[in-house]
Structure formats: C-alpha cells, structure tokens
Design a protein around this motif. Structure first.
Motif, PDB file in Angstrom:
ATOM      1  N   ASP A   1     107.729  21.344  20.991  1.00 34.47           N
ATOM      2  CA  ASP A   1     107.346  22.281  19.925  1.00 34.47           C
ATOM      3  C   ASP A   1     108.512  22.535  18.974  1.00 34.47           C
ATOM      4  O   ASP A   1     108.330  22.597  17.756  1.00 34.47           O
ATOM      5  N   VAL A   2     109.717  22.704  19.530  1.00 36.88           N
ATOM      6  CA  VAL A   2     110.902  22.952  18.710  1.00 36.88           C
ATOM      7  C   VAL A   2     111.167  21.762  17.795  1.00 36.88           C
ATOM      8  O   VAL A   2     111.336  21.916  16.578  1.00 36.88           O
ATOM      9  N   VAL A   3     111.185  20.571  18.362  1.00 37.70           N
ATOM     10  CA  VAL A   3     111.450  19.360  17.591  1.00 37.70           C
ATOM     11  C   VAL A   3     110.387  19.166  16.511  1.00 37.70           C
ATOM     12  O   VAL A   3     110.697  18.838  15.366  1.00 37.70           O
ATOM     13  N   ALA A   4     109.122  19.391  16.860  1.00 37.83           N
ATOM     14  CA  ALA A   4     108.033  19.228  15.895  1.00 37.83           C
ATOM     15  C   ALA A   4     108.154  20.222  14.742  1.00 37.83           C
ATOM     16  O   ALA A   4     107.988  19.852  13.572  1.00 37.83           O
ATOM     17  N   ALA A   5     108.454  21.498  15.048  1.00 38.78           N
ATOM     18  CA  ALA A   5     108.587  22.517  14.001  1.00 38.78           C
ATOM     19  C   ALA A   5     109.753  22.190  13.072  1.00 38.78           C
ATOM     20  O   ALA A   5     109.630  22.280  11.847  1.00 38.78           O
ATOM     21  N   LEU A   6     110.877  21.804  13.650  1.00 37.69           N
ATOM     22  CA  LEU A   6     112.042  21.448  12.834  1.00 37.69           C
ATOM     23  C   LEU A   6     111.747  20.196  12.007  1.00 37.69           C
ATOM     24  O   LEU A   6     112.157  20.097  10.839  1.00 37.69           O
ATOM     25  N   GLY A   7     111.015  19.265  12.593  1.00 31.68           N
ATOM     26  CA  GLY A   7     110.650  18.044  11.893  1.00 31.68           C
ATOM     27  C   GLY A   7     109.729  18.276  10.705  1.00 31.68           C
ATOM     28  O   GLY A   7     109.724  17.495   9.754  1.00 31.68           O
ATOM     29  N   LYS A   8     108.955  19.338  10.743  1.00 33.23           N
ATOM     30  CA  LYS A   8     108.049  19.674   9.638  1.00 33.23           C
ATOM     31  C   LYS A   8     108.712  20.554   8.579  1.00 33.23           C
ATOM     32  O   LYS A   8     108.077  20.920   7.600  1.00 33.23           O
ATOM     33  N   GLY A   9     109.980  20.909   8.808  1.00 34.78           N
ATOM     34  CA  GLY A   9     110.692  21.638   7.765  1.00 34.78           C
ATOM     35  C   GLY A   9     111.169  23.031   8.111  1.00 34.78           C
ATOM     36  O   GLY A   9     111.821  23.679   7.293  1.00 34.78           O
TER      37      GLY A   9
END
Length: 189
Positions: A167-175
């Motif tokens: 979840d952390v990686v995905a959120a950071l990856g989306k901006g």
C-alpha cells in the motif's frame, strides 16, 4: 518547525505515525517516523501528547476535528498555539484549515473520497482553505491519489487503509509524498 522542514522530513521518511492512544504513542516515539498525527486526544491530554512527541525530535500534528472537549470553532487554534508546541493541524473543514494558517500552523486539509461528488468538490474547497498539504482518505485506493495528483498541485498524503508495504509503495508511486497509518507494522518500513 517550518513547512520546509516538514517537507524535507517526509521526503526522507514518507511514513507518518497516526496515533489514537498511549500505547500507539510509545511505539510511534520509538519508531523512525519523523512526524506523528494525533488522531484521538482530549483537551486535557493534547498538550502532554505534543510535548512527548516534540521531546523525541518529531513533528506533531493535531487532528482538530477529533479533539474531544472542544467545539469546531477557531478558538481551538488559539488554544493549541498558546498551550502546545504543535507544528500543524489536520482538519476536513476548509474554514478551520484557512484560519490555522493565521496561527502559524502547517495545515493539512483531509478529504474523504467516497464518490465522484466528493472528488469534484476538492478544487472549490482548496480555493477556500489554501492548505499546505492535502490528505486523501482512503489512502489504500491509489487510483484516486493519481486522479487528485493530476488535478491539484498541492502535496498529497495518503491515509486510511494503508496496511502494508504494498500500500505504501503504491500510494507513493501514484504521487503521494507520504502516507499516514495507524498500523504500527507500517511504521517500521
């Protein structure tokens, strides 16, 4: 602490500890998190919570909408300024965020994106609140973070349902520039 200091700290460690009690506070204080969001407190203990957080060199943000024992009026901002060393506030109310800037707080405007109506109202609310950051809930729905990032030029913090590294990686990856979670396992990432 300044807005630039908060931004720098979040850039170096994007995980923010969200706390709802003493047990979580102790874990947050011993974590690598640079900032702590106080999500549950009372008028009687908020000063002590902020004091403990600041003593560990961390930044303290008070969610004023969830502060028990006070009204949602501007006077709470004056109280926090006079009796605590809080760095900033979190609120879902545009007028509260706008007024908090007058008291020198770093401001985070929290949005719950539940449907297209809430998504499409962000622009208008931001014009009224002029926040330093916005917090998007739920943060585990990363598609919406991407939509908001394309629409708004304000740093985004993802929050709510951020449960693991994925979840952390995905959120950071989306901006998102950071994530806030009450899950103590996430704080160790």
């Amino acid at each position: 602490m300044s807005l630039a200091d908060f931004s720098s700290r979040i850039e170096s460690n994007p995980v923010i500890a969200g706390i709802k009690g003493e047990e979580a506070l102790e874990k947050a204080l011993s974590s690598e998190c640079e900032a702590v969001f106080i999500l549950k407190s009372t008028i009687m203990n908020v000063g002590e919570l902020v004091k403990k957080i600041k003593a560990e060199g961390k930044m303290a943000f008070v969610h004023v909408d969830l502060l028990e024992g006070v009204s949602s009026k501007e006077i709470i901002l004056h109280y926090l300024q006079e009796t605590t060393e809080a760095d900033g506030i979190i609120s879902s109310k545009a007028p509260m965020v706008k007024q908090a800037k007058n008291y020198g707080f770093i401001t985070i405007h929290r949005f719950f994106l539940m449907d297209s109506m809430s998504y499409h109202s962000i622009d208008k609310q931001i014009l009224n609140s002029n926040p330093d950051f916005i917090e998007i809930c739920p943060g585990g729905m990363t598609k919406t973070i991407g939509w908001v990032k394309e629409k708004i030029d304000i740093p985004i913090i993802a929050s709510g349902l951020v449960c693991d590294k994925e979840d952390v990686v995905a959120a950071l990856g989306k901006g998102a520039i950071g994530v806030s979670s009450t899950n103590t396992d996430v704080w160790q990432l």
